[in-house]
Design a protein around this motif. Sequence first.
Motif, PDB file in Angstrom:
ATOM      1  N   LYS A   2       0.836  -1.201   0.000  1.00  0.00           N
ATOM      2  CA  LYS A   2       0.000   0.000   0.000  1.00  0.00           C
ATOM      3  C   LYS A   2       0.873   1.255   0.000  1.00  0.00           C
ATOM      4  CE  LYS A   2      -4.337   1.540   0.484  1.00  0.00           C
ATOM      5  NZ  LYS A   2      -5.449   1.122  -0.338  1.00  0.00           N
ATOM      6  N   LEU A   3       0.419   2.307  -0.706  1.00  0.00           N
ATOM      7  CA  LEU A   3       1.155   3.565  -0.778  1.00  0.00           C
ATOM      8  C   LEU A   3       0.614   4.554   0.248  1.00  0.00           C
ATOM      9  CD1 LEU A   3       1.366   4.040  -4.663  1.00  0.00           C
ATOM     10  CD2 LEU A   3       3.105   3.092  -3.139  1.00  0.00           C
ATOM     11  N   PHE A   4       1.521   5.117   1.036  1.00  0.00           N
ATOM     12  CA  PHE A   4       1.194   6.118   2.055  1.00  0.00           C
ATOM     13  C   PHE A   4       1.765   7.455   1.574  1.00  0.00           C
ATOM     14  CE2 PHE A   4       1.563   7.187   6.877  1.00  0.00           C
ATOM     15  CZ  PHE A   4       0.345   7.852   6.810  1.00  0.00           C
ATOM     16  N   TRP A   5       0.882   8.335   1.070  1.00  0.00           N
ATOM     17  CA  TRP A   5       1.304   9.559   0.406  1.00  0.00           C
ATOM     18  C   TRP A   5       1.456  10.717   1.387  1.00  0.00           C
ATOM     19  CZ3 TRP A   5       2.462   9.867  -4.806  1.00  0.00           C
ATOM     20  CH2 TRP A   5       2.075   8.780  -5.595  1.00  0.00           C
ATOM     21  N   PHE A   6       2.551  11.477   1.213  1.00  0.00           N
ATOM     22  CA  PHE A   6       2.755  12.749   1.908  1.00  0.00           C
ATOM     23  C   PHE A   6       2.959  13.832   0.844  1.00  0.00           C
ATOM     24  CE2 PHE A   6       3.727   9.750   5.214  1.00  0.00           C
ATOM     25  CZ  PHE A   6       3.370  10.380   6.398  1.00  0.00           C
ATOM     26  N   VAL A  40      18.620  13.931   7.944  1.00  0.00           N
ATOM     27  CA  VAL A  40      17.594  12.893   8.094  1.00  0.00           C
ATOM     28  C   VAL A  40      18.228  11.507   8.079  1.00  0.00           C
ATOM     29  CG1 VAL A  40      15.606  11.795   6.967  1.00  0.00           C
ATOM     30  CG2 VAL A  40      15.718  14.290   7.138  1.00  0.00           C
ATOM     31  N   LYS A  41      19.212  11.299   7.217  1.00  0.00           N
ATOM     32  CA  LYS A  41      19.858   9.988   7.109  1.00  0.00           C
ATOM     33  C   LYS A  41      20.501   9.551   8.424  1.00  0.00           C
ATOM     34  CE  LYS A  41      20.839   9.760   2.152  1.00  0.00           C
ATOM     35  NZ  LYS A  41      21.899   9.645   1.124  1.00  0.00           N
ATOM     36  N   THR A  42      20.965  10.515   9.210  1.00  0.00           N
ATOM     37  CA  THR A  42      21.585  10.160  10.490  1.00  0.00           C
ATOM     38  C   THR A  42      20.565   9.631  11.485  1.00  0.00           C
ATOM     39  OG1 THR A  42      21.316  12.405  11.389  1.00  0.00           O
ATOM     40  CG2 THR A  42      23.327  11.944  10.144  1.00  0.00           C
ATOM     41  N   TRP A  43      19.295   9.939  11.270  1.00  0.00           N
ATOM     42  CA  TRP A  43      18.240   9.446  12.165  1.00  0.00           C
ATOM     43  C   TRP A  43      17.775   8.046  11.789  1.00  0.00           C
ATOM     44  CZ3 TRP A  43      14.977  14.464  11.225  1.00  0.00           C
ATOM     45  CH2 TRP A  43      15.600  15.542  11.856  1.00  0.00           C
ATOM     46  N   SER A  71      10.155  26.249   3.043  1.00  0.00           N
ATOM     47  CA  SER A  71       9.067  26.573   3.978  1.00  0.00           C
ATOM     48  C   SER A  71       8.198  25.365   4.297  1.00  0.00           C
ATOM     49  CB  SER A  71       8.194  27.698   3.408  1.00  0.00           C
ATOM     50  OG  SER A  71       7.597  27.276   2.191  1.00  0.00           O
ATOM     51  N   ASN A  72       8.267  24.325   3.438  1.00  0.00           N
ATOM     52  CA  ASN A  72       7.447  23.128   3.649  1.00  0.00           C
ATOM     53  C   ASN A  72       8.161  22.055   4.463  1.00  0.00           C
ATOM     54  OD1 ASN A  72       6.779  23.822   0.322  1.00  0.00           O
ATOM     55  ND2 ASN A  72       5.176  24.020   1.869  1.00  0.00           N
ATOM     56  N   ILE A  73       9.446  22.239   4.697  1.00  0.00           N
ATOM     57  CA  ILE A  73      10.214  21.220   5.409  1.00  0.00           C
ATOM     58  C   ILE A  73      10.172  21.483   6.908  1.00  0.00           C
ATOM     59  CG2 ILE A  73      12.520  20.293   5.810  1.00  0.00           C
ATOM     60  CD1 ILE A  73      11.288  19.252   3.307  1.00  0.00           C
ATOM     61  N   ASP A  74       9.684  20.507   7.643  1.00  0.00           N
ATOM     62  CA  ASP A  74       9.616  20.558   9.105  1.00  0.00           C
ATOM     63  C   ASP A  74      10.413  19.371   9.624  1.00  0.00           C
ATOM     64  OD1 ASP A  74       9.011  20.513  11.771  1.00  0.00           O
ATOM     65  OD2 ASP A  74       6.865  20.824  11.527  1.00  0.00           O
ATOM     66  N   MET A  75      11.644  19.610  10.034  1.00  0.00           N
ATOM     67  CA  MET A  75      12.539  18.522  10.401  1.00  0.00           C
ATOM     68  C   MET A  75      12.027  17.722  11.590  1.00  0.00           C
ATOM     69  SD  MET A  75      14.673  18.753   8.031  1.00  0.00           S
ATOM     70  CE  MET A  75      15.977  17.630   8.487  1.00  0.00           C
ATOM     71  N   ASP A  76      11.375  18.400  12.532  1.00  0.00           N
ATOM     72  CA  ASP A  76      10.828  17.695  13.688  1.00  0.00           C
ATOM     73  C   ASP A  76       9.720  16.732  13.259  1.00  0.00           C
ATOM     74  OD1 ASP A  76      10.352  17.299  16.620  1.00  0.00           O
ATOM     75  OD2 ASP A  76       8.412  18.191  16.105  1.00  0.00           O
ATOM     76  N   PHE A  77       8.905  17.165  12.308  1.00  0.00           N
ATOM     77  CA  PHE A  77       7.813  16.326  11.809  1.00  0.00           C
ATOM     78  C   PHE A  77       8.356  15.134  11.013  1.00  0.00           C
ATOM     79  CE2 PHE A  77       4.166  15.596   8.820  1.00  0.00           C
ATOM     80  CZ  PHE A  77       3.265  15.160   9.784  1.00  0.00           C
ATOM     81  N   VAL A  78       9.394  15.398  10.203  1.00  0.00           N
ATOM     82  CA  VAL A  78      10.021  14.311   9.437  1.00  0.00           C
ATOM     83  C   VAL A  78      10.619  13.266  10.382  1.00  0.00           C
ATOM     84  CG1 VAL A  78      11.887  13.737   7.836  1.00  0.00           C
ATOM     85  CG2 VAL A  78      10.474  15.744   7.415  1.00  0.00           C
ATOM     86  N   LYS A  79      11.280  13.748  11.447  1.00  0.00           N
ATOM     87  CA  LYS A  79      11.872  12.824  12.417  1.00  0.00           C
ATOM     88  C   LYS A  79      10.787  11.986  13.090  1.00  0.00           C
ATOM     89  CE  LYS A  79      15.223  12.692  16.202  1.00  0.00           C
ATOM     90  NZ  LYS A  79      16.102  13.493  17.085  1.00  0.00           N
ATOM     91  N   TYR A  80       9.643  12.602  13.350  1.00  0.00           N
ATOM     92  CA  TYR A  80       8.524  11.873  13.961  1.00  0.00           C
ATOM     93  C   TYR A  80       8.032  10.768  13.034  1.00  0.00           C
ATOM     94  CZ  TYR A  80       3.696  10.943  15.330  1.00  0.00           C
ATOM     95  OH  TYR A  80       2.522  10.327  15.661  1.00  0.00           O
ATOM     96  N   ILE A  81       7.880  11.070  11.750  1.00  0.00           N
ATOM     97  CA  ILE A  81       7.420  10.069  10.785  1.00  0.00           C
ATOM     98  C   ILE A  81       8.392   8.897  10.728  1.00  0.00           C
ATOM     99  CG2 ILE A  81       6.948   9.633   8.334  1.00  0.00           C
ATOM    100  CD1 ILE A  81       6.079  12.602   8.161  1.00  0.00           C
TER     101      ILE A  81
END
Length: 520
Positions: free
Chosen positions: A110-114, A202-205, A161-171
């Motif tokens: 299944k595809l989970f789109w962001f 992000v890769k370090t996470w 402006s669309n990049i939220d590093m905290d949100f990406v880390k959460y995902i």
Amino acid sequence: MADGGQTDPEQDAGSKIRETRQRFKEEFVQDSADKYDSRDVERLMKDDALVDGYLTWRHSVVDDTLKMIDESLQWRKEYNVNDLTESSIPRWMFETGAVYLHGYDKEDNKLFWFKVKLHVKDAKTTVDKKRYVAFWLERYAKREPGMPLTVVFDMSESGLSNIDMDFVKYIINCFKVYYPKFLSKMIIVEMPWIMNAAWKIVKTWLGPEAISKLKFVSKADIQTFISPEHLPPHMGGTDQFKYSYPPLPDDDFQSPISENGPIVSEDESEVKDTESECKESLESSFNTELALRPKKVNFVDDGVKPDDLERQDSSSRLRGARKPLTTFKGTLLHVSPAEELSFGSRDTEKKCLIILNNVTKNQVAFKVRTTAPEKYRVKPSSSSCEAGASVDIIVSLHGGFQASPQDRFLVMAAEMEPGAGAGSPELAQFWKDVPKAKIMEHRLRCHVLESPKSILSSPSDSLSSTPTGDTQDLQTALMRLMVSNSRLEQKLDACLWLQKVLLVLVSILMAFTIYSLWTS
């Protein structure tokens, strides 16, 4: 028999599961029971697959597994994951369409789109956004237990402006800690070059295992992982799906064409619209299939026995249909086959049989839905089954269509009150009123049989012998041409960018030279 010095893998896995449970109970639960939701602890103590998932993700190291379970269960309680519903999430989040489930990749995940361009960093809404992602993941986990997801970050038209590093880390943590073994791969589409530095962080996470699942692709490369039929037009695909809310577009199941037309809509106000939309397609179907005449068939007729003519008609319909060999034993219905319907290219492989057996003491209403209603005819697609009785459902491919492994079928069933009517209006109202908690759902995959002829014949023979071969060859050539054209455009853009940079540097150099001459 295993040698005396060797360990049985199954026994070893079982002992690891028991050890994990015992230690978690002694070291984590006893002293701080309020840290977790009791439902999660209870499930952990009963569900072997859940514990095994954590162990596998942590390479069967129990200490690491216990830390992961502790963090995961604390997160579930903090976000109240077990009780997340649509009403607990702000409606505007659903309406934006920034996150949703739709379609499948080439591995049937299944595809989970962001949609990254629709996300704007805002500290006030961060918690709600995290709960929103948790809502989708938990919903999918309950509907498709054990089935992995492919995450697609659509970064077209997005910027810093669309990049939220905290949100990406959460995902990332959702797949790394909270839902182990859920991630098949993470596809990042059309990432702007200016965000390279952000993704290095992000890769370090992620860790080495998760990094291997990370795929950076352009529009030209994405079809390596996802077929055009599941890609939107702006990615070179043919999927005309447009997100809208309500309802939630997470299962892709639609009403198939039944013997008497489309099944009655769950919303009575849509019946007239559906009727007019399907009229032309039904007429063309009836003209091409002269053997099928538009006559109504009622499989349940309140005690009236079918006559010999109807019995002969039923047996002729079942002739040629692939008989199921396996059975799924549900709470209301036993469904045969248990997992998949098999279709092939030959005429004898275009018809399958689904058998429903009512194992309750009451009448059970059922309906069948599919992800590809334009391909399949289902007879009957909506009816009811008396207590202890069985119903044969014929699923057949329309002429000119081929089955796909991405096609799915959904059998829905719900127990009816004694004496309830079984006509189309009564069933339509029943499905509208029945609570979701009382509906049994069972999904069937589509298996495509490979034709022996296609295996033995050479590619040139198959192209010359079948009219569709030329079309497929032309489409392949066209696709390659489009990919090549896209790559050339990218190279041209890079050259133009480099040219502009050089012009700026030359201008600066000339200005500096003129200034030096002037001052001297």
